[in-house]
Design a protein around this motif. Structure first.
Motif, short mmCIF file in Angstrom:
data_model
loop_
_atom_site.label_atom_id
_atom_site.label_comp_id
_atom_site.label_asym_id
_atom_site.label_seq_id
_atom_site.Cartn_x
_atom_site.Cartn_y
_atom_site.Cartn_z
N GLU A 4 3.29 5.36 -5.36
CA GLU A 4 3.58 5.45 -7.12
C GLU A 4 2.77 6.65 -7.23
OE1 GLU A 4 3.26 2.35 -10.14
OE2 GLU A 4 1.66 2.64 -8.76
N ARG A 5 1.05 6.60 -6.62
CA ARG A 5 0.73 7.70 -7.66
C ARG A 5 0.58 9.67 -6.65
NH1 ARG A 5 -3.00 3.96 -4.40
NH2 ARG A 5 -2.74 4.81 -2.66
N VAL A 6 1.94 9.60 -5.88
CA VAL A 6 2.10 10.56 -5.93
C VAL A 6 3.21 11.30 -6.78
CG1 VAL A 6 3.30 12.42 -3.83
CG2 VAL A 6 1.94 10.75 -3.04
N PHE A 7 3.79 10.16 -7.00
CA PHE A 7 5.22 10.13 -8.18
C PHE A 7 4.34 10.85 -9.18
CE2 PHE A 7 8.19 8.69 -11.35
CZ PHE A 7 9.06 9.22 -11.35
N PHE A 8 3.67 10.40 -9.71
CA PHE A 8 3.04 10.24 -11.21
C PHE A 8 2.19 11.91 -11.28
CE2 PHE A 8 -1.06 10.09 -13.56
CZ PHE A 8 -0.36 9.54 -14.94
N GLU A 25 0.61 -1.08 -0.01
CA GLU A 25 0.11 0.10 0.08
C GLU A 25 0.50 1.50 0.00
OE1 GLU A 25 -3.20 0.57 -0.12
OE2 GLU A 25 -2.79 -1.12 -0.48
N LEU A 26 1.90 1.15 0.97
CA LEU A 26 2.88 2.40 1.25
C LEU A 26 3.60 2.26 -0.25
CD1 LEU A 26 4.40 4.25 2.40
CD2 LEU A 26 6.00 2.02 3.01
N LEU A 27 3.44 1.82 -1.54
CA LEU A 27 4.84 1.55 -2.66
C LEU A 27 3.52 1.71 -3.61
CD1 LEU A 27 7.19 -1.68 -3.23
CD2 LEU A 27 7.62 0.91 -2.57
N LYS A 28 1.67 2.09 -3.46
CA LYS A 28 0.94 1.91 -4.19
C LYS A 28 1.12 3.82 -4.20
CE LYS A 28 -1.28 -1.68 -4.93
NZ LYS A 28 -2.49 -3.17 -4.39
N MET A 29 0.51 4.29 -3.09
CA MET A 29 0.69 5.37 -2.19
C MET A 29 2.07 6.42 -2.80
SD MET A 29 -0.16 7.03 1.04
CE MET A 29 1.51 6.98 2.11
#
Length: 88
Positions: free
Chosen positions: A56-60, A50-54
């Motif tokens: 990734e969304r912030v990076f995007f 979940e942390l990695l997905k979050m």
């Protein structure tokens, strides 16, 4: 950092499983003195995913902002959320 031999995992799985659950940390497994794998509890794995997905969304979102995509101020977002809440 927790490091255990593969023999410990093979011969005493319950203690490795309990340790992973208790610490919430990954346990590095070695084979013949060399790194071979990582063992972790499902809870720690899911939290990490979940942390990695979050991230990734912030990076995007940051990448979009830097390339000129339209952004909204905090005030604009608050106003939009209030409008949506009234319509529910």
């Amino acid at each position: 950092m927790l490091i255990k031999a593969s023999a410990t995992l093979r011969n005493d799985y319950p203690s490795i499983s309990d340790l992973a659950k208790k610490t919430g940390e990954p346990i590095y497994i070695t084979k013949n003195g060399e790194g071979d794998g990582v063992f972790m509890s499902i809870e720690a794995f899911e939290k990490r995913e979940e942390l990695l997905k979050m991230r990734e969304r912030v990076f995007f979102a940051e990448e979009e902002r830097l390339t000129g995509a339209k952004t909204s101020s905090t005030e604009e977002v608050r106003k939009l959320l209030k409008q949506r809440a009234k319509n529910v």
